[in-house]
Design a protein around this motif. Structure first.
Motif, PDB file in Angstrom:
ATOM      1  N   ALA A   1       0.858  -1.182   0.000  1.00 50.45           N
ATOM      2  CA  ALA A   1       0.000   0.000   0.000  1.00 50.45           C
ATOM      3  C   ALA A   1       0.895   1.233   0.000  1.00 50.45           C
ATOM      4  N   SER A   2       0.724   2.087  -1.012  1.00 48.33           N
ATOM      5  CA  SER A   2       1.549   3.293  -1.152  1.00 48.33           C
ATOM      6  C   SER A   2       0.667   4.527  -1.042  1.00 48.33           C
ATOM      7  N   PRO A   3       1.119   5.565  -0.316  1.00 47.42           N
ATOM      8  CA  PRO A   3       0.311   6.778  -0.148  1.00 47.42           C
ATOM      9  C   PRO A   3      -0.091   7.375  -1.493  1.00 47.42           C
ATOM     10  N   TYR A   4      -1.309   7.916  -1.519  1.00 47.19           N
ATOM     11  CA  TYR A   4      -1.853   8.543  -2.720  1.00 47.19           C
ATOM     12  C   TYR A   4      -2.517   9.853  -2.306  1.00 47.19           C
ATOM     13  N   ALA A   5      -3.117  10.527  -3.214  1.00 49.91           N
ATOM     14  CA  ALA A   5      -3.671  11.858  -2.953  1.00 49.91           C
ATOM     15  C   ALA A   5      -4.781  11.831  -1.901  1.00 49.91           C
ATOM     16  N   GLU A   6      -4.826  12.889  -1.100  1.00 56.44           N
ATOM     17  CA  GLU A   6      -5.921  13.155  -0.178  1.00 56.44           C
ATOM     18  C   GLU A   6      -6.197  11.995   0.771  1.00 56.44           C
ATOM     19  N   GLY A   7      -5.142  11.497   1.390  1.00 56.56           N
ATOM     20  CA  GLY A   7      -5.310  10.466   2.401  1.00 56.56           C
ATOM     21  C   GLY A   7      -5.687   9.103   1.878  1.00 56.56           C
ATOM     22  N   SER A   8      -5.543   8.896   0.586  1.00 51.69           N
ATOM     23  CA  SER A   8      -5.857   7.600  -0.010  1.00 51.69           C
ATOM     24  C   SER A   8      -4.579   6.787  -0.180  1.00 51.69           C
ATOM     25  N   ALA A   9      -4.704   5.596  -0.751  1.00 47.62           N
ATOM     26  CA  ALA A   9      -3.538   4.748  -1.005  1.00 47.62           C
ATOM     27  C   ALA A   9      -3.763   3.945  -2.268  1.00 47.62           C
ATOM     28  N   VAL A  10      -2.673   3.668  -2.972  1.00 50.89           N
ATOM     29  CA  VAL A  10      -2.702   2.719  -4.076  1.00 50.89           C
ATOM     30  C   VAL A  10      -2.240   1.378  -3.514  1.00 50.89           C
ATOM     31  N   VAL A  11      -3.090   0.383  -3.625  1.00 59.59           N
ATOM     32  CA  VAL A  11      -2.807  -0.927  -3.042  1.00 59.59           C
ATOM     33  C   VAL A  11      -2.660  -1.947  -4.168  1.00 59.59           C
ATOM     34  N   SER A  12      -1.586  -2.721  -4.108  1.00 62.38           N
ATOM     35  CA  SER A  12      -1.383  -3.786  -5.100  1.00 62.38           C
ATOM     36  C   SER A  12      -1.718  -5.128  -4.473  1.00 62.38           C
ATOM     37  N   PHE A  13      -2.252  -6.014  -5.280  1.00 61.16           N
ATOM     38  CA  PHE A  13      -2.684  -7.338  -4.848  1.00 61.16           C
ATOM     39  C   PHE A  13      -2.175  -8.397  -5.818  1.00 61.16           C
TER      40      PHE A  13
ATOM     41  N   THR B   1     -11.365   6.745  11.111  1.00 63.40           N
ATOM     42  CA  THR B   1     -12.591   5.946  11.068  1.00 63.40           C
ATOM     43  C   THR B   1     -12.613   4.959   9.900  1.00 63.40           C
ATOM     44  N   ALA B   2     -11.530   4.906   9.131  1.00 60.74           N
ATOM     45  CA  ALA B   2     -11.503   4.006   7.970  1.00 60.74           C
ATOM     46  C   ALA B   2     -11.736   2.571   8.421  1.00 60.74           C
ATOM     47  N   LYS B   3     -12.684   1.908   7.775  1.00 59.96           N
ATOM     48  CA  LYS B   3     -13.105   0.584   8.227  1.00 59.96           C
ATOM     49  C   LYS B   3     -12.209  -0.537   7.720  1.00 59.96           C
ATOM     50  N   TRP B   4     -11.356  -0.241   6.769  1.00 59.37           N
ATOM     51  CA  TRP B   4     -10.622  -1.348   6.146  1.00 59.37           C
ATOM     52  C   TRP B   4      -9.111  -1.243   6.267  1.00 59.37           C
ATOM     53  N   VAL B   5      -8.607  -0.395   7.146  1.00 61.76           N
ATOM     54  CA  VAL B   5      -7.160  -0.215   7.263  1.00 61.76           C
ATOM     55  C   VAL B   5      -6.459  -1.541   7.541  1.00 61.76           C
ATOM     56  N   ALA B   6      -7.000  -2.346   8.455  1.00 65.21           N
ATOM     57  CA  ALA B   6      -6.355  -3.613   8.828  1.00 65.21           C
ATOM     58  C   ALA B   6      -6.306  -4.601   7.666  1.00 65.21           C
ATOM     59  N   ALA B   7      -7.157  -4.405   6.662  1.00 66.72           N
ATOM     60  CA  ALA B   7      -7.203  -5.345   5.531  1.00 66.72           C
ATOM     61  C   ALA B   7      -6.050  -5.147   4.566  1.00 66.72           C
ATOM     62  N   PHE B   8      -5.277  -4.061   4.719  1.00 64.72           N
ATOM     63  CA  PHE B   8      -4.223  -3.764   3.758  1.00 64.72           C
ATOM     64  C   PHE B   8      -2.828  -4.062   4.299  1.00 64.72           C
ATOM     65  N   GLU B   9      -2.722  -4.877   5.334  1.00 63.17           N
ATOM     66  CA  GLU B   9      -1.419  -5.292   5.819  1.00 63.17           C
ATOM     67  C   GLU B   9      -0.808  -6.295   4.834  1.00 63.17           C
ATOM     68  N   PRO B  10       0.520  -6.242   4.593  1.00 63.99           N
ATOM     69  CA  PRO B  10       1.145  -7.159   3.638  1.00 63.99           C
ATOM     70  C   PRO B  10       0.837  -8.620   3.939  1.00 63.99           C
TER      71      PRO B  10
END
Length: 245
Positions: free
Chosen positions: A12-24, A43-52
Motif C-alpha cells: 500500500a503506497s500513499p496517494y492523494a488526499e489520504g488515499s492509497a494505491v494498493v497492489s494485490f 474511522t476508515a473501516k478497512w485499514v487492517a485489511a491492507f497489511e502485507p
C-alpha cells in the motif's frame, strides 16, 4: 464494471488526499492495483485489511482499460501476522516486495498465488522459521521464473552422483566431476541434498536455518543473489531485515 477476487495484499503506497494505491496478487496469479480512498482517516473501516500478505476478498470498480480502478470493498479473510514477532513481520515485508516485483498485470500465473498463500500460512504456523520460509519462497520463485534448473543431474556431463560445484546461467548445475573450480569457491558437500529438501517439502516444512550447515548457507546466498539480480538489485525490505535480524 465491478470485479471481485480472492487476493493477497502486496503493498500500500500513499496517494492523494489520504488515499492509497494498493497492489494485490489475485487468485489467478495476476498483479492488480487499485485506489483505496480515505485509508488514512481514523474511522476508515478497512485499514487492517491492507497489511502485507493478508488474504482478502477485494472488489474493484472501473473501466476495463483504466490504469487504476477504485477499491470498493476489501474484507480480510486471513492474516499471517503474529503480534510481537519481529522476524516474521520483516519476512512478510520481503515476500510482499518480491511478489510485487515478480507478478505482472495482465499476466496470470496461479503458481504465484499458491506459493505466496502457502508461505503466509506457514509463517502463521511457524513464525520462528521465518527465514527458512523466505529461503523456500526464493527457491520456488526462481523456479516459476524459469531460472532454476533441476539439480538432480549435472548440466554438463549428466552425472547424478558427483557433488555440485556451481550454478551456471548457461548450463545449469555443474558438478565437480567435470567442472574445474577452486575448492574454496565450490559449493559445499550437501548442496544437492539441500536443494532436494527445498523441492520436496511443503512450505510449512521448509528447512530451518542452521548456521552450522555450510551447504544450506551457500545455496541460500547463491539463490538469493540470483533472484535479486534478476529483479534489479537489492530491495529496501531486505536491507531492513538484515539490519534488524
Amino acid at each position: 464494471m465491478l470485479r471481485t477476487f480472492a487476493a493477497i495484499v502486496l503493498k500500500a503506497s500513499p496517494y492523494a488526499e489520504g488515499s492509497a494505491v494498493v497492489s494485490f496478487l489475485t487468485e489467478h496469479g495476476e498483479r492488480l492495483s487499485g485506489v483505496a480512498k480515505g485509508i488514512k482517516k481514523p474511522t476508515a473501516k478497512w485499514v487492517a485489511a491492507f497489511e502485507p500478505l493478508g488474504m482478502v476478498q477485494v472488489s474493484f470498480f472501473g473501466k476495463e482499460q483504466a490504469d487504476l480502478k477504485r477499491i470498493t470493498r476489501c474484507d480480510l479473510r486471513f492474516s499471517p501476522l503474529t503480534l510481537g514477532h519481529l522476524e516474521s513481520s520483516l519476512v512478510m515485508a520481503c515476500l510482499a516486495d518480491l511478489f510485487d516485483r515478480v507478478a505482472r498485470e495482465g499476466v496470470e500465473d496461479e503458481r504465484l498465488y499458491r506459493l505466496l498463500s502457502a508461505c503466509g500460512r506457514a509463517l502463521k504456523a511457524h513464525p520462528d522459521n521465518a527465514l527458512g520460509i523466505l529461503a523456500y519462497a526464493e527457491h520456488w520463485l526462481l523456479h516459476c521464473l524459469g531460472l532454476l534448473p533441476h539439480p538432480r543431474t549435472c548440466g554438463r556431463c549428466g552425472r547424478e552422483d558427483a557433488p555440485l560445484a556451481l550454478l551456471s546461467e548457461e548450463q545449469g548445475w555443474c558438478c565437480t566431476g567435470c567442472t574445474a573450480v577452486d575448492p574454496s569457491e565450490a559449493l559445499p558437500p550437501g548442496a544437492r541434498e539441500h536443494l532436494r529438501r527445498l523441492r520436496t517439502a511443503a512450505a510449512e516444512e521448509a528447512p530451518r536455518v542452521d548456521p552450522a550447515d555450510e551447504a544450506q548457507r551457500a545455496v541460500t546466498a547463491l539463490l538469493r543473489q540470483r533472484l535479486l539480480r534478476e529483479l534489479g538489485g537489492s530491495l529496501r525490505s531486505y536491507d531492513v531485515l538484515w539490519r534488524l535480524v
